[in-house]
Write a protein that holds these residues in place. Structure first.
Motif, PDB file in Angstrom:
ATOM      1  N   LEU A 245       0.833  -1.254  -0.102  1.00  0.00           N
ATOM      2  CA  LEU A 245       0.067   0.009   0.131  1.00  0.00           C
ATOM      3  C   LEU A 245       0.734   1.270  -0.135  1.00  0.00           C
ATOM      4  O   LEU A 245       0.430   2.321   0.378  1.00  0.00           O
ATOM      5  CB  LEU A 245      -0.904  -0.126   1.373  1.00  0.00           C
ATOM      6  CG  LEU A 245      -2.239  -0.744   0.875  1.00  0.00           C
ATOM      7  CD1 LEU A 245      -2.911  -0.643   2.309  1.00  0.00           C
ATOM      8  CD2 LEU A 245      -3.013   0.061  -0.253  1.00  0.00           C
TER       9      LEU A 245
ATOM     10  N   ILE B 283      -8.310  -5.170   0.610  1.00  0.00           N
ATOM     11  CA  ILE B 283      -7.229  -5.663   1.547  1.00  0.00           C
ATOM     12  C   ILE B 283      -7.437  -7.078   1.482  1.00  0.00           C
ATOM     13  O   ILE B 283      -8.470  -7.686   2.076  1.00  0.00           O
ATOM     14  CB  ILE B 283      -7.227  -4.982   2.831  1.00  0.00           C
ATOM     15  CG1 ILE B 283      -7.290  -3.714   3.241  1.00  0.00           C
ATOM     16  CG2 ILE B 283      -6.405  -5.651   3.867  1.00  0.00           C
ATOM     17  CD1 ILE B 283      -6.143  -2.982   2.912  1.00  0.00           C
ATOM     18  N   THR B 284      -6.328  -7.962   1.060  1.00  0.00           N
ATOM     19  CA  THR B 284      -6.355  -9.359   0.863  1.00  0.00           C
ATOM     20  C   THR B 284      -5.604  -9.980   2.050  1.00  0.00           C
ATOM     21  O   THR B 284      -5.535 -11.101   2.247  1.00  0.00           O
ATOM     22  CB  THR B 284      -6.358  -9.794  -0.497  1.00  0.00           C
ATOM     23  OG1 THR B 284      -4.886  -9.481  -0.795  1.00  0.00           O
ATOM     24  CG2 THR B 284      -7.006  -9.242  -1.653  1.00  0.00           C
TER      25      THR B 284
ATOM     26  N   THR C 254      -2.847  -8.741   5.682  1.00  0.00           N
ATOM     27  CA  THR C 254      -2.245  -7.620   6.211  1.00  0.00           C
ATOM     28  C   THR C 254      -0.851  -8.209   6.830  1.00  0.00           C
ATOM     29  O   THR C 254      -0.145  -7.355   7.348  1.00  0.00           O
ATOM     30  CB  THR C 254      -3.153  -7.124   7.680  1.00  0.00           C
ATOM     31  OG1 THR C 254      -3.308  -8.413   8.419  1.00  0.00           O
ATOM     32  CG2 THR C 254      -4.360  -6.566   7.491  1.00  0.00           C
TER      33      THR C 254
ATOM     34  N   THR D 289      -6.548 -11.760  -4.860  1.00  0.00           N
ATOM     35  CA  THR D 289      -6.105 -10.763  -6.176  1.00  0.00           C
ATOM     36  C   THR D 289      -6.639 -11.075  -7.385  1.00  0.00           C
ATOM     37  O   THR D 289      -7.185 -10.288  -8.325  1.00  0.00           O
ATOM     38  CB  THR D 289      -4.644 -10.596  -6.004  1.00  0.00           C
ATOM     39  OG1 THR D 289      -4.219 -10.897  -4.631  1.00  0.00           O
ATOM     40  CG2 THR D 289      -3.968  -9.336  -6.474  1.00  0.00           C
TER      41      THR D 289
ATOM     42  N   GLN E 232      -2.688  -6.825  -2.689  1.00  0.00           N
ATOM     43  CA  GLN E 232      -3.626  -5.822  -2.208  1.00  0.00           C
ATOM     44  C   GLN E 232      -4.339  -5.619  -3.749  1.00  0.00           C
ATOM     45  O   GLN E 232      -3.598  -5.246  -4.715  1.00  0.00           O
ATOM     46  CB  GLN E 232      -3.499  -4.544  -1.472  1.00  0.00           C
ATOM     47  CG  GLN E 232      -2.430  -4.755  -0.498  1.00  0.00           C
ATOM     48  CD  GLN E 232      -3.098  -5.510   0.597  1.00  0.00           C
ATOM     49  OE1 GLN E 232      -4.262  -6.391   0.464  1.00  0.00           O
ATOM     50  NE2 GLN E 232      -2.855  -5.768   1.954  1.00  0.00           N
TER      51      GLN E 232
ATOM     52  N   LYS F  47      -6.117  -2.811  -5.880  1.00  0.00           N
ATOM     53  CA  LYS F  47      -6.573  -1.301  -6.042  1.00  0.00           C
ATOM     54  C   LYS F  47      -7.471  -1.300  -7.384  1.00  0.00           C
ATOM     55  O   LYS F  47      -7.198  -1.609  -8.386  1.00  0.00           O
ATOM     56  CB  LYS F  47      -5.429  -0.526  -6.297  1.00  0.00           C
ATOM     57  CG  LYS F  47      -4.655  -0.301  -5.044  1.00  0.00           C
ATOM     58  CD  LYS F  47      -3.358  -1.146  -4.950  1.00  0.00           C
ATOM     59  CE  LYS F  47      -2.526  -0.913  -3.944  1.00  0.00           C
ATOM     60  NZ  LYS F  47      -1.296  -1.113  -3.998  1.00  0.00           N
TER      61      LYS F  47
END
Ligand code: PMV
Length: 339
Positions: free
Chosen positions: A109, A188-189, A191, A267, A293, A295
Protein backbone atom coordinates in the motif's frame (compact mmCIF):
# COMPACT_ATOMS: atom_id res chain seq x y z
CA UNK A 1 19.58 40.96 25.11
CA UNK A 2 18.81 38.39 22.39
CA UNK A 3 16.39 35.58 23.32
CA UNK A 4 18.20 32.22 23.74
CA UNK A 5 18.54 30.19 20.51
CA UNK A 6 16.07 27.27 20.39
CA UNK A 7 17.36 23.82 21.29
CA UNK A 8 14.84 21.88 19.25
CA UNK A 9 13.41 22.39 15.80
CA UNK A 10 10.25 20.39 15.19
CA UNK A 11 7.85 20.11 12.29
CA UNK A 12 5.00 17.76 11.49
CA UNK A 13 3.88 16.94 7.96
CA UNK A 14 1.32 14.71 6.33
CA UNK A 15 1.52 12.84 3.03
CA UNK A 16 -0.69 10.29 1.34
CA UNK A 17 0.20 7.15 -0.56
CA UNK A 18 -0.03 7.10 -4.31
CA UNK A 19 -0.95 4.32 -6.66
CA UNK A 20 0.91 3.93 -9.93
CA UNK A 21 -1.18 3.51 -13.07
CA UNK A 22 1.91 3.34 -15.28
CA UNK A 23 4.35 1.44 -13.11
CA UNK A 24 7.89 2.14 -12.03
CA UNK A 25 9.89 -1.12 -12.01
CA UNK A 26 13.68 -1.09 -12.43
CA UNK A 27 16.44 1.37 -11.57
CA UNK A 28 19.01 3.12 -13.76
CA UNK A 29 21.08 4.03 -10.68
CA UNK A 30 20.71 2.14 -7.42
CA UNK A 31 22.70 4.54 -5.23
CA UNK A 32 20.77 7.65 -6.34
CA UNK A 33 17.54 5.69 -6.68
CA UNK A 34 16.97 6.73 -10.27
CA UNK A 35 14.22 4.91 -12.16
CA UNK A 36 14.83 3.06 -15.40
CA UNK A 37 11.42 4.29 -16.62
CA UNK A 38 9.02 7.15 -15.95
CA UNK A 39 5.73 6.48 -14.17
CA UNK A 40 2.28 8.01 -13.63
CA UNK A 41 0.28 7.77 -10.42
CA UNK A 42 -2.66 9.15 -8.53
CA UNK A 43 -2.42 10.34 -4.94
CA UNK A 44 -5.07 9.07 -2.50
CA UNK A 45 -6.98 11.01 0.12
CA UNK A 46 -8.23 8.80 3.00
CA UNK A 47 -4.94 7.07 3.79
CA UNK A 48 -2.18 9.11 5.41
CA UNK A 49 1.14 9.13 7.17
CA UNK A 50 1.82 11.89 9.70
CA UNK A 51 5.44 12.38 10.64
CA UNK A 52 6.98 14.61 13.27
CA UNK A 53 10.68 15.38 12.98
CA UNK A 54 12.51 17.13 15.81
CA UNK A 55 16.15 18.05 15.39
CA UNK A 56 17.94 18.58 18.68
CA UNK A 57 21.11 20.56 18.88
CA UNK A 58 23.39 17.67 19.79
CA UNK A 59 25.18 15.04 17.72
CA UNK A 60 24.21 11.39 18.21
CA UNK A 61 22.12 8.57 16.81
CA UNK A 62 18.64 9.39 15.52
CA UNK A 63 15.61 7.96 17.29
CA UNK A 64 12.94 6.67 14.94
CA UNK A 65 9.53 5.31 15.91
CA UNK A 66 7.15 4.14 13.20
CA UNK A 67 3.63 3.28 14.38
CA UNK A 68 4.93 3.02 17.93
CA UNK A 69 7.77 0.62 17.06
CA UNK A 70 11.50 0.88 16.58
CA UNK A 71 12.98 -1.14 13.73
CA UNK A 72 16.66 -0.91 12.82
CA UNK A 73 16.29 -1.33 9.05
CA UNK A 74 13.65 1.40 8.66
CA UNK A 75 15.55 3.66 11.07
CA UNK A 76 18.68 3.33 8.97
CA UNK A 77 16.78 4.31 5.79
CA UNK A 78 15.21 7.28 7.58
CA UNK A 79 18.59 8.47 8.91
CA UNK A 80 20.22 8.14 5.48
CA UNK A 81 17.47 10.32 3.98
CA UNK A 82 17.74 12.86 6.83
CA UNK A 83 21.52 13.03 6.27
CA UNK A 84 20.83 14.57 2.85
CA UNK A 85 18.78 17.33 4.49
CA UNK A 86 21.30 17.83 7.31
CA UNK A 87 24.04 18.23 4.70
CA UNK A 88 21.99 20.91 2.96
CA UNK A 89 21.46 22.75 6.23
CA UNK A 90 25.08 22.28 7.32
CA UNK A 91 24.18 20.71 10.69
CA UNK A 92 24.85 17.36 12.34
CA UNK A 93 21.92 17.48 14.75
CA UNK A 94 20.30 14.32 15.98
CA UNK A 95 16.71 13.73 14.89
CA UNK A 96 13.74 12.32 16.75
CA UNK A 97 11.18 10.98 14.31
CA UNK A 98 7.70 9.72 15.11
CA UNK A 99 5.52 8.51 12.31
CA UNK A 100 1.98 7.18 12.29
CA UNK A 101 -0.03 5.78 9.40
CA UNK A 102 -3.70 4.84 9.31
CA UNK A 103 -3.22 1.80 7.07
CA UNK A 104 -1.25 -1.50 7.20
CA UNK A 105 2.45 -0.97 6.54
CA UNK A 106 4.52 -2.99 4.07
CA UNK A 107 1.54 -4.70 2.45
CA UNK A 108 1.75 -3.20 -1.02
CA UNK A 109 0.00 0.00 0.00
CA UNK A 110 2.97 2.28 -0.62
CA UNK A 111 3.57 3.17 3.03
CA UNK A 112 7.13 4.07 2.06
CA UNK A 113 5.77 6.60 -0.45
CA UNK A 114 3.71 8.55 2.06
CA UNK A 115 6.33 7.93 4.76
CA UNK A 116 9.30 9.44 2.96
CA UNK A 117 7.25 12.27 1.42
CA UNK A 118 6.04 13.28 4.90
CA UNK A 119 9.54 12.84 6.37
CA UNK A 120 11.22 15.09 3.82
CA UNK A 121 8.48 17.73 4.03
CA UNK A 122 8.71 17.83 7.84
CA UNK A 123 12.51 17.74 7.99
CA UNK A 124 12.84 20.56 5.44
CA UNK A 125 10.48 22.72 7.51
CA UNK A 126 12.21 21.89 10.79
CA UNK A 127 15.56 22.90 9.28
CA UNK A 128 13.96 25.97 7.64
CA UNK A 129 15.21 24.88 4.22
CA UNK A 130 13.21 26.67 1.51
CA UNK A 131 13.00 23.77 -0.94
CA UNK A 132 10.92 23.77 -4.13
CA UNK A 133 8.49 20.88 -4.78
CA UNK A 134 11.00 19.51 -7.33
CA UNK A 135 13.74 19.52 -4.69
CA UNK A 136 11.47 17.88 -2.11
CA UNK A 137 10.53 15.27 -4.69
CA UNK A 138 14.19 14.52 -5.50
CA UNK A 139 14.97 14.11 -1.79
CA UNK A 140 11.91 11.91 -1.16
CA UNK A 141 13.03 9.79 -4.13
CA UNK A 142 16.27 8.97 -2.30
CA UNK A 143 14.23 7.42 0.53
CA UNK A 144 11.84 5.49 -1.70
CA UNK A 145 11.30 5.96 -5.42
CA UNK A 146 7.53 6.17 -5.32
CA UNK A 147 7.76 8.80 -2.52
CA UNK A 148 8.89 11.26 -5.20
CA UNK A 149 5.30 11.20 -6.47
CA UNK A 150 3.55 11.65 -3.08
CA UNK A 151 4.96 15.19 -2.83
CA UNK A 152 2.18 16.12 -5.26
CA UNK A 153 -1.57 15.59 -5.27
CA UNK A 154 -3.97 14.46 -8.00
CA UNK A 155 -2.40 12.87 -11.08
CA UNK A 156 1.37 12.87 -11.02
CA UNK A 157 4.19 11.96 -13.39
CA UNK A 158 7.70 11.10 -12.18
CA UNK A 159 10.23 11.65 -14.95
CA UNK A 160 12.95 9.12 -15.54
CA UNK A 161 15.34 11.94 -16.37
CA UNK A 162 18.58 11.52 -18.28
CA UNK A 163 21.19 13.25 -16.07
CA UNK A 164 23.61 10.97 -14.25
CA UNK A 165 23.24 13.03 -11.04
CA UNK A 166 19.44 12.63 -11.00
CA UNK A 167 18.78 16.37 -11.08
CA UNK A 168 16.04 15.91 -13.71
CA UNK A 169 14.36 12.91 -12.07
CA UNK A 170 11.55 14.26 -9.93
CA UNK A 171 7.77 14.24 -9.98
CA UNK A 172 5.39 16.92 -11.19
CA UNK A 173 1.63 17.26 -11.14
CA UNK A 174 -0.11 16.45 -14.42
CA UNK A 175 -3.62 17.39 -13.29
CA UNK A 176 -5.21 18.31 -9.96
CA UNK A 177 -7.63 15.87 -8.34
CA UNK A 178 -10.64 18.12 -8.95
CA UNK A 179 -10.15 17.92 -12.74
CA UNK A 180 -11.13 14.25 -12.80
CA UNK A 181 -12.40 13.10 -9.39
CA UNK A 182 -11.98 9.37 -9.84
CA UNK A 183 -12.50 7.03 -6.90
CA UNK A 184 -10.23 4.24 -5.68
CA UNK A 185 -11.19 1.13 -3.75
CA UNK A 186 -8.39 -0.69 -1.96
CA UNK A 187 -9.32 -4.32 -1.34
CA UNK A 188 -7.25 -5.67 1.54
CA UNK A 189 -6.55 -9.35 0.91
CA UNK A 190 -3.92 -9.71 3.65
CA UNK A 191 -2.35 -7.60 6.40
CA UNK A 192 0.85 -9.66 6.48
CA UNK A 193 4.08 -7.94 5.40
CA UNK A 194 5.06 -8.79 1.84
CA UNK A 195 7.77 -11.38 1.31
CA UNK A 196 9.93 -9.60 -1.27
CA UNK A 197 9.99 -5.82 -1.16
CA UNK A 198 9.68 -3.75 -4.32
CA UNK A 199 13.31 -2.62 -4.21
CA UNK A 200 14.63 -6.17 -4.15
CA UNK A 201 11.91 -7.39 -6.54
CA UNK A 202 12.67 -4.85 -9.24
CA UNK A 203 16.44 -5.40 -9.07
CA UNK A 204 15.91 -9.14 -9.31
CA UNK A 205 13.52 -8.70 -12.29
CA UNK A 206 15.99 -6.44 -14.09
CA UNK A 207 18.80 -8.95 -13.56
CA UNK A 208 16.96 -12.11 -14.53
CA UNK A 209 13.73 -11.52 -16.49
CA UNK A 210 14.15 -12.09 -20.25
CA UNK A 211 11.36 -9.53 -20.79
CA UNK A 212 13.08 -6.61 -19.06
CA UNK A 213 14.54 -5.03 -22.26
CA UNK A 214 11.05 -5.06 -23.85
CA UNK A 215 9.61 -3.36 -20.76
CA UNK A 216 12.11 -0.52 -21.04
CA UNK A 217 11.40 0.03 -24.75
CA UNK A 218 7.62 0.13 -24.44
CA UNK A 219 7.31 2.46 -21.44
CA UNK A 220 7.36 5.78 -23.32
CA UNK A 221 4.38 4.61 -25.40
CA UNK A 222 2.41 3.68 -22.28
CA UNK A 223 3.20 7.02 -20.63
CA UNK A 224 2.05 8.86 -23.75
CA UNK A 225 -1.18 6.84 -23.90
CA UNK A 226 -1.91 7.55 -20.23
CA UNK A 227 -1.21 11.28 -20.58
CA UNK A 228 -3.57 11.36 -23.56
CA UNK A 229 -6.30 9.49 -21.68
CA UNK A 230 -5.98 11.91 -18.74
CA UNK A 231 -6.11 14.97 -21.01
CA UNK A 232 -9.31 13.77 -22.69
CA UNK A 233 -10.78 12.05 -19.55
CA UNK A 234 -11.03 8.87 -21.61
CA UNK A 235 -11.76 6.24 -18.95
CA UNK A 236 -11.66 3.26 -21.34
CA UNK A 237 -8.24 4.28 -22.65
CA UNK A 238 -6.89 4.86 -19.13
CA UNK A 239 -8.26 1.48 -18.03
CA UNK A 240 -6.63 -0.33 -20.96
CA UNK A 241 -3.16 1.16 -20.56
CA UNK A 242 -3.18 0.94 -16.74
CA UNK A 243 -4.14 -2.74 -16.63
CA UNK A 244 -1.59 -3.38 -19.38
CA UNK A 245 1.19 -1.70 -17.38
CA UNK A 246 0.23 -3.54 -14.18
CA UNK A 247 0.15 -6.97 -15.84
CA UNK A 248 3.43 -6.28 -17.64
CA UNK A 249 5.14 -5.32 -14.38
CA UNK A 250 3.92 -8.53 -12.77
CA UNK A 251 5.01 -10.48 -15.87
CA UNK A 252 8.55 -9.19 -15.23
CA UNK A 253 8.36 -10.32 -11.61
CA UNK A 254 6.94 -13.72 -12.53
CA UNK A 255 9.49 -14.29 -15.28
CA UNK A 256 12.45 -13.50 -13.01
CA UNK A 257 14.52 -16.46 -11.75
CA UNK A 258 13.27 -17.57 -9.32
CA UNK A 259 9.94 -16.02 -10.22
CA UNK A 260 8.16 -13.64 -7.84
CA UNK A 261 4.45 -14.07 -7.30
CA UNK A 262 2.91 -11.13 -5.45
CA UNK A 263 -0.73 -12.15 -5.85
CA UNK A 264 -2.92 -14.40 -3.75
CA UNK A 265 -6.17 -16.05 -4.81
CA UNK A 266 -8.32 -13.08 -3.86
CA UNK A 267 -6.13 -10.76 -5.97
CA UNK A 268 -6.75 -12.90 -9.04
CA UNK A 269 -10.47 -13.35 -8.39
CA UNK A 270 -10.71 -9.60 -7.88
CA UNK A 271 -9.04 -8.88 -11.22
CA UNK A 272 -11.47 -11.24 -12.96
CA UNK A 273 -14.43 -9.63 -11.23
CA UNK A 274 -13.34 -6.12 -12.20
CA UNK A 275 -12.93 -7.20 -15.82
CA UNK A 276 -16.41 -8.74 -15.77
CA UNK A 277 -17.90 -5.52 -14.39
CA UNK A 278 -16.21 -3.50 -17.12
CA UNK A 279 -17.56 -5.84 -19.78
CA UNK A 280 -21.02 -5.07 -18.37
CA UNK A 281 -20.31 -1.38 -19.00
CA UNK A 282 -19.14 -0.25 -15.55
CA UNK A 283 -16.27 2.30 -15.61
CA UNK A 284 -13.83 0.38 -13.44
CA UNK A 285 -10.28 -1.05 -13.74
CA UNK A 286 -7.71 -2.68 -11.50
CA UNK A 287 -4.08 -2.24 -10.61
CA UNK A 288 -1.80 -4.18 -8.26
CA UNK A 289 1.59 -3.19 -6.83
CA UNK A 290 4.29 -5.33 -5.20
CA UNK A 291 1.87 -7.08 -2.89
CA UNK A 292 -1.49 -8.84 -3.02
CA UNK A 293 -3.81 -5.87 -2.39
CA UNK A 294 -6.13 -5.04 -5.26
CA UNK A 295 -6.63 -1.40 -6.13
CA UNK A 296 -9.70 -0.61 -8.16
CA UNK A 297 -10.10 2.73 -9.90
CA UNK A 298 -13.60 3.79 -10.92
CA UNK A 299 -15.87 6.65 -11.77
CA UNK A 300 -18.13 7.80 -8.94
CA UNK A 301 -21.13 6.20 -10.73
CA UNK A 302 -19.58 2.71 -10.38
CA UNK A 303 -18.48 3.02 -6.76
CA UNK A 304 -21.29 1.25 -4.91
CA UNK A 305 -21.57 -1.64 -7.33
CA UNK A 306 -17.79 -2.14 -7.50
CA UNK A 307 -17.48 -2.03 -3.72
CA UNK A 308 -20.26 -4.57 -3.21
CA UNK A 309 -18.69 -6.89 -5.81
CA UNK A 310 -15.28 -6.77 -4.07
CA UNK A 311 -16.79 -7.39 -0.63
CA UNK A 312 -18.49 -10.52 -1.96
CA UNK A 313 -15.13 -12.09 -2.84
CA UNK A 314 -13.73 -14.72 -0.54
CA UNK A 315 -10.44 -13.51 0.94
CA UNK A 316 -11.25 -9.80 0.78
CA UNK A 317 -11.08 -8.65 4.41
CA UNK A 318 -11.92 -5.03 3.95
CA UNK A 319 -12.45 -2.44 1.24
CA UNK A 320 -11.10 1.05 1.85
CA UNK A 321 -12.72 3.79 -0.15
CA UNK A 322 -10.64 6.76 -1.27
CA UNK A 323 -10.81 9.75 -3.51
CA UNK A 324 -7.86 11.59 -4.96
CA UNK A 325 -5.91 13.66 -2.48
CA UNK A 326 -3.40 16.41 -2.02
CA UNK A 327 0.37 16.31 -1.95
CA UNK A 328 2.61 16.40 1.13
CA UNK A 329 1.89 19.33 3.41
CA UNK A 330 3.09 20.91 6.59
CA UNK A 331 0.82 20.60 9.62
CA UNK A 332 2.83 22.50 12.24
CA UNK A 333 6.22 23.73 13.34
CA UNK A 334 7.52 24.34 16.87
CA UNK A 335 10.92 25.72 17.74
CA UNK A 336 11.79 25.80 21.40
CA UNK A 337 13.33 24.10 24.40
CA UNK A 338 14.54 20.53 24.20
CA UNK A 339 11.54 18.34 23.37
O1 PMV B 1 9.43 3.09 -4.68
P1 PMV B 1 9.17 1.71 -4.24
O2 PMV B 1 10.42 1.00 -3.86
O3 PMV B 1 8.12 1.66 -3.21
O4 PMV B 1 8.63 0.89 -5.52
C1 PMV B 1 7.34 1.04 -6.03
C2 PMV B 1 7.03 -0.06 -7.00
C3 PMV B 1 5.57 -0.20 -7.39
O5 PMV B 1 4.72 0.22 -6.35
C4 PMV B 1 5.27 -1.67 -7.67
C5 PMV B 1 5.26 0.55 -8.67
C6 PMV B 1 5.12 2.04 -8.54
O6 PMV B 1 5.34 2.72 -9.55
O7 PMV B 1 4.74 2.54 -7.46
Amino acid sequence: MNPPAPDSFCATAQAQPNIALIKYWGKRDVELNLPAVGSISLTLDQLWTRTKVCFVRVAGADRVRINGRTDAVSAQRVSACLDLLRQRAGVDWRAEVTSESNFPLAAGLASSASGFAALVRAAAAALELPLSPAELSRLARRGSGSAARSIHGGFVEWDRGACADGSDSHARQLMPAADWPLRVLVAITTTAPKEVGSREGMLHSADTSPFYPAWLTAQSGDLEAARGALRTRDFEALAAVSEHSCLKMHALAMSARPGLLYWNGATVEGMRRVRALRTQGLPVFFTVDAGPQLKVVCEESALLEARAALLELEGVHEVIECGLGEGARLLETAFGGTS
